[in-house]
Scaffold this motif. Structure first.
Motif, short mmCIF file in Angstrom:
data_model
loop_
_atom_site.label_atom_id
_atom_site.label_comp_id
_atom_site.label_asym_id
_atom_site.label_seq_id
_atom_site.Cartn_x
_atom_site.Cartn_y
_atom_site.Cartn_z
N ASN A 50 1.16 -1.16 -0.10
CA ASN A 50 0.16 -0.28 0.17
C ASN A 50 0.85 1.04 0.77
O ASN A 50 0.30 2.58 -0.31
CB ASN A 50 -1.15 -0.19 1.18
N HIS A 51 2.67 1.32 -0.01
CA HIS A 51 3.25 2.09 -0.32
C HIS A 51 4.51 2.18 -0.86
O HIS A 51 5.29 2.33 -0.54
CB HIS A 51 3.63 2.55 2.32
N LYS A 123 -4.46 5.26 21.35
CA LYS A 123 -3.56 4.16 21.21
C LYS A 123 -2.61 4.81 20.30
O LYS A 123 -2.55 5.28 19.07
CB LYS A 123 -5.57 3.66 20.20
N VAL A 124 -1.85 2.98 20.02
CA VAL A 124 -0.65 3.67 19.42
C VAL A 124 -0.94 3.44 18.17
O VAL A 124 -2.09 2.10 17.86
CB VAL A 124 0.71 2.51 19.63
N VAL A 125 -0.57 4.37 16.74
CA VAL A 125 -0.87 3.84 15.75
C VAL A 125 -0.37 3.38 14.60
O VAL A 125 -0.43 3.42 13.61
CB VAL A 125 -1.69 5.39 15.14
N LYS A 142 12.60 2.21 10.06
CA LYS A 142 11.76 0.86 9.75
C LYS A 142 10.61 1.50 10.38
O LYS A 142 10.60 1.77 12.03
CB LYS A 142 12.14 -0.41 10.78
N ILE A 143 9.27 0.91 9.75
CA ILE A 143 7.87 2.17 10.01
C ILE A 143 7.02 1.27 9.99
O ILE A 143 7.20 0.11 8.88
CB ILE A 143 7.90 2.60 9.21
N SER A 144 6.14 1.18 10.77
CA SER A 144 4.91 -0.01 10.81
C SER A 144 3.68 1.03 11.84
O SER A 144 3.79 1.94 12.08
CB SER A 144 5.45 -0.89 12.09
N GLY A 145 2.71 0.41 11.66
CA GLY A 145 1.67 1.34 12.00
C GLY A 145 0.50 1.23 11.23
O GLY A 145 -0.11 0.24 10.63
N GLY A 150 -6.75 2.90 7.19
CA GLY A 150 -6.87 1.49 8.41
C GLY A 150 -6.34 0.63 8.39
O GLY A 150 -6.31 -0.19 9.65
N ALA A 151 -5.79 0.77 7.41
CA ALA A 151 -5.40 -0.56 7.61
C ALA A 151 -3.93 -0.77 7.75
O ALA A 151 -3.02 0.14 7.86
CB ALA A 151 -4.78 -1.05 5.85
#
Length: 162
Positions: A50-51, A123-125, A142-145, A150-151
């Motif tokens: 998605n990115h 909430k951690v996003v 290193k990225i997450s969320g 909302g995915a």
């Protein structure tokens, strides 16, 4: 203008990167390993489906009180995006102006590594860790969320110093 999900993915990715790229107030422009211009190395990066942005250039200007983060790039739809953010790297929660209700806290985890958490309504996003190589030539993010839709996502973006 309302952006579609693909157009927002580059902005969101860089907003999460911004969240993590604040250093302690005592570090100056000359001593901060993040200061300067970085080019995303798409070949070395592990992007989430998605990115899949096509290009990205990041520029960091670091003073004792403010980190200015400017990005330019082309998103997965082929549309150029750019933006500048300013944050105060003091380890406290700060609202992100372009993300209503989202706050960030950034802290050094070592001399070349920064970790961050972004929260919305408690909430951690988003989470990120950003490490400049010992030789100062590579930045690994290193990225997450959760993205704008909302995915959930996770990715590793490797950048070369310019």
């Amino acid at each position: 203008m309302v952006r579609s999900r693909p157009q927002r993915s580059l902005s969101l990715c860089f907003m999460l990167m911004l969240v993590a790229l604040a250093g302690p107030a005592a570090i100056s422009q000359q001593k901060n390993a993040l200061a300067g211009t970085w080019q995303a190395n798409i070949t070395k990066s592990q992007r989430h489906p998605n990115h899949l942005f096509k290009s990205a250039t990041l520029r960091f200007e670091v003073s004792a009180e403010v980190v200015s983060f400017t990005y330019t790039g082309v998103n997965m739809s082929g549309v150029e995006e750019k933006g500048t953010f300013k944050i105060h790297p003091d380890g406290k929660e700060h609202p992100i102006p372009d993300a209503p209700g989202v706050v960030e806290v950034s802290r050094w985890a070592g001399p070349r590594t920064l970790e961050t958490v972004a929260k919305q309504d408690g909430k951690v996003v988003g989470r990120g860790s950003y490490e400049v190589s010992e030789d100062g030539k590579t930045l690994t993010a290193k990225i997450s969320g959760s993205d704008a839709s909302g995915a959930e996502f996770e990715q590793i973006i490797v950048c070369d110093r310019q």
